[in-house]
Motif scaffolding. Sequence first.
Motif, PDB file in Angstrom:
ATOM      1  N   GLU A 185      -7.682   1.956   9.448  1.00  0.00           N
ATOM      2  CA  GLU A 185      -8.802   1.591   8.795  1.00  0.00           C
ATOM      3  C   GLU A 185      -8.814   3.319   7.970  1.00  0.00           C
ATOM      4  OE1 GLU A 185     -13.567   3.544  10.912  1.00  0.00           O
ATOM      5  OE2 GLU A 185     -11.642   4.063  12.047  1.00  0.00           O
ATOM      6  N   GLY A 186      -9.675   3.071   6.985  1.00  0.00           N
ATOM      7  CA  GLY A 186     -10.191   4.192   5.594  1.00  0.00           C
ATOM      8  C   GLY A 186      -8.486   3.980   5.140  1.00  0.00           C
ATOM      9  N   SER A 187      -8.053   2.709   4.355  1.00  0.00           N
ATOM     10  CA  SER A 187      -6.679   2.663   3.873  1.00  0.00           C
ATOM     11  C   SER A 187      -7.326   2.087   2.287  1.00  0.00           C
ATOM     12  CB  SER A 187      -5.816   1.757   4.893  1.00  0.00           C
ATOM     13  OG  SER A 187      -6.464   0.457   5.196  1.00  0.00           O
ATOM     14  N   GLY A 188      -7.629   2.705   2.159  1.00  0.00           N
ATOM     15  CA  GLY A 188      -7.495   1.634   0.625  1.00  0.00           C
ATOM     16  C   GLY A 188      -7.728   2.278  -0.297  1.00  0.00           C
ATOM     17  N   VAL A 189      -7.595   1.968  -1.512  1.00  0.00           N
ATOM     18  CA  VAL A 189      -6.596   2.116  -2.947  1.00  0.00           C
ATOM     19  C   VAL A 189      -7.177   1.886  -3.730  1.00  0.00           C
ATOM     20  CG1 VAL A 189      -4.566   1.237  -1.992  1.00  0.00           C
ATOM     21  CG2 VAL A 189      -5.443   0.284  -3.203  1.00  0.00           C
ATOM     22  N   ALA A 190      -6.668   3.125  -4.895  1.00  0.00           N
ATOM     23  CA  ALA A 190      -7.678   2.882  -6.121  1.00  0.00           C
ATOM     24  C   ALA A 190      -7.590   1.160  -6.850  1.00  0.00           C
ATOM     25  CB  ALA A 190      -6.701   4.414  -7.378  1.00  0.00           C
ATOM     26  N   ASP A 191      -6.804   1.548  -7.284  1.00  0.00           N
ATOM     27  CA  ASP A 191      -6.925   0.126  -7.621  1.00  0.00           C
ATOM     28  C   ASP A 191      -6.248  -1.814  -6.799  1.00  0.00           C
ATOM     29  OD1 ASP A 191      -6.043  -2.927  -9.145  1.00  0.00           O
ATOM     30  OD2 ASP A 191      -4.615  -1.584  -9.904  1.00  0.00           O
ATOM     31  N   GLU A 192      -7.319  -1.762  -6.267  1.00  0.00           N
ATOM     32  CA  GLU A 192      -7.468  -2.814  -4.688  1.00  0.00           C
ATOM     33  C   GLU A 192      -6.666  -4.653  -5.522  1.00  0.00           C
ATOM     34  OE1 GLU A 192      -7.878  -2.711  -1.788  1.00  0.00           O
ATOM     35  OE2 GLU A 192      -8.915  -0.725  -1.612  1.00  0.00           O
ATOM     36  N   GLN A 193      -6.756  -4.776  -6.676  1.00  0.00           N
ATOM     37  CA  GLN A 193      -6.379  -5.827  -7.685  1.00  0.00           C
ATOM     38  C   GLN A 193      -4.974  -6.232  -7.282  1.00  0.00           C
ATOM     39  OE1 GLN A 193      -6.717  -6.399 -11.955  1.00  0.00           O
ATOM     40  NE2 GLN A 193      -5.974  -8.510 -10.931  1.00  0.00           N
ATOM     41  N   ALA A 194      -4.308  -5.145  -7.928  1.00  0.00           N
ATOM     42  CA  ALA A 194      -2.861  -4.305  -6.832  1.00  0.00           C
ATOM     43  C   ALA A 194      -2.698  -4.948  -5.825  1.00  0.00           C
ATOM     44  CB  ALA A 194      -2.573  -3.053  -8.339  1.00  0.00           C
ATOM     45  N   GLU A 195      -3.645  -4.344  -4.979  1.00  0.00           N
ATOM     46  CA  GLU A 195      -3.382  -4.387  -3.198  1.00  0.00           C
ATOM     47  C   GLU A 195      -3.588  -6.272  -3.268  1.00  0.00           C
ATOM     48  OE1 GLU A 195      -2.728  -3.393   0.777  1.00  0.00           O
ATOM     49  OE2 GLU A 195      -2.534  -2.375  -1.216  1.00  0.00           O
ATOM     50  N   LEU A 196      -4.329  -7.002  -3.572  1.00  0.00           N
ATOM     51  CA  LEU A 196      -3.667  -8.591  -3.108  1.00  0.00           C
ATOM     52  C   LEU A 196      -3.417  -9.179  -3.684  1.00  0.00           C
ATOM     53  CD1 LEU A 196      -8.427  -9.207  -4.144  1.00  0.00           C
ATOM     54  CD2 LEU A 196      -7.331  -8.321  -1.572  1.00  0.00           C
TER      55      LEU A 196
END
Length: 408
Positions: free
Chosen positions: A230-241
Amino acid sequence: MPGSSAASRAVVVGSGIGGLTAAVALHQRGWDVTVLERAPSLRPVGAGIGLAPNSQRALDVIGLGDEIRSLAAWQGAGGMRTPAGRWLSRTDATAAAERFGGPLVLVHRSTLIERIAARLPDGAVRTGCPGELADPGTAGGAPARVTTPEGDIEAALVVGADGIHSGVRRALFPAHPGPRYAGFTTWRVVVPAPDAPFEPHETWGPGSLWGTQPLADGRVYAYAAAVAPEGSGVADEQAELLRRFGDWHDPVPAVIAAAPGVVLRNDVHHMIDPLPAHHRGRTVLIGDAAHAMAPCLGQGGNQAIEDAVVLAHHAPPGGDLGTGLAAHSAARLPRTASVVRKSARVARLMALRSTPAVAVRDTLMATASRLGPGLVLRTFDGIADWRPPQRTYAAGAHGVHDGGPARH
């Protein structure tokens, strides 16, 4: 609200899909409706929503069902795949429509919001105006009271449609634990369709899934989910995808490449513990405020739309509100609690990560598909075949309820 009185006034807190549908349904029953929305506009998040036949029949009640059906974009085949592209199960739009009395319609949320809101009178929606429940009222006596920056409003009926982290729910049931983290996060994008044609699909990998679905306007709605803290979002979610799904089958990489700056990420919370009721006094909860669920069956918005029309059915202005809201809770609580549990079970299947468990899951899916597409569609029996508890304007068409027994 000049010319209105507390006896016929309904206040809806929240202008999401459920709140606006409730406002329209109540307005059409004769309520003087005000919708309070804390955001500065009705512009929803940039994502799609799948409307199943059950919510389409609910929209028939307010005269919007056929308009929504005309936006159906899924034609032909589709199904479930592995990350390498192998089809685990196959079905088609016709089989689904025949089984449940209508197509699955994917629309952009802004399209749906605009079309529902257009059925409300001018001035019914107050944006930039948060509402807080100060007093739920008593069904046979005192009105409910909502506090706003513009002053207090007394109403015969208050509808809490203020989402997963509902303040109205906390005011009604302060001892309830509320939503809890479901163990996974989701991403959503709406982008131009890739150049290469594709068949609609949902792809399941270890502890993750990806879906690509067409919209009628030529864009695609894609969604993804993965087990994550939970709460592990990142600044660049496109890169995460790209990190998580960039090597999956086409058109997944192309969809991700088209999504700079438009990726929405949300941790998933659900209410496994049902509320003791969906109402108290003159105040009722609908949608995620009442029964937040994992998105794995795509039923969150659909159930909110159902809530809205069932509420209007049981709560005519001037009627016995105590009896009506009790009937609404009796109709909706068991059904929505069942969908919450079923969505959680599907989420647990998605969350499997060990190689042996994933292999068994995929084998079961493939075997069920070979035995017949009806076995796959059967997951939605008792959900997508729901009918509203009243005759609709389009009775007799699209399988809508025409006087026989209804499933609330």
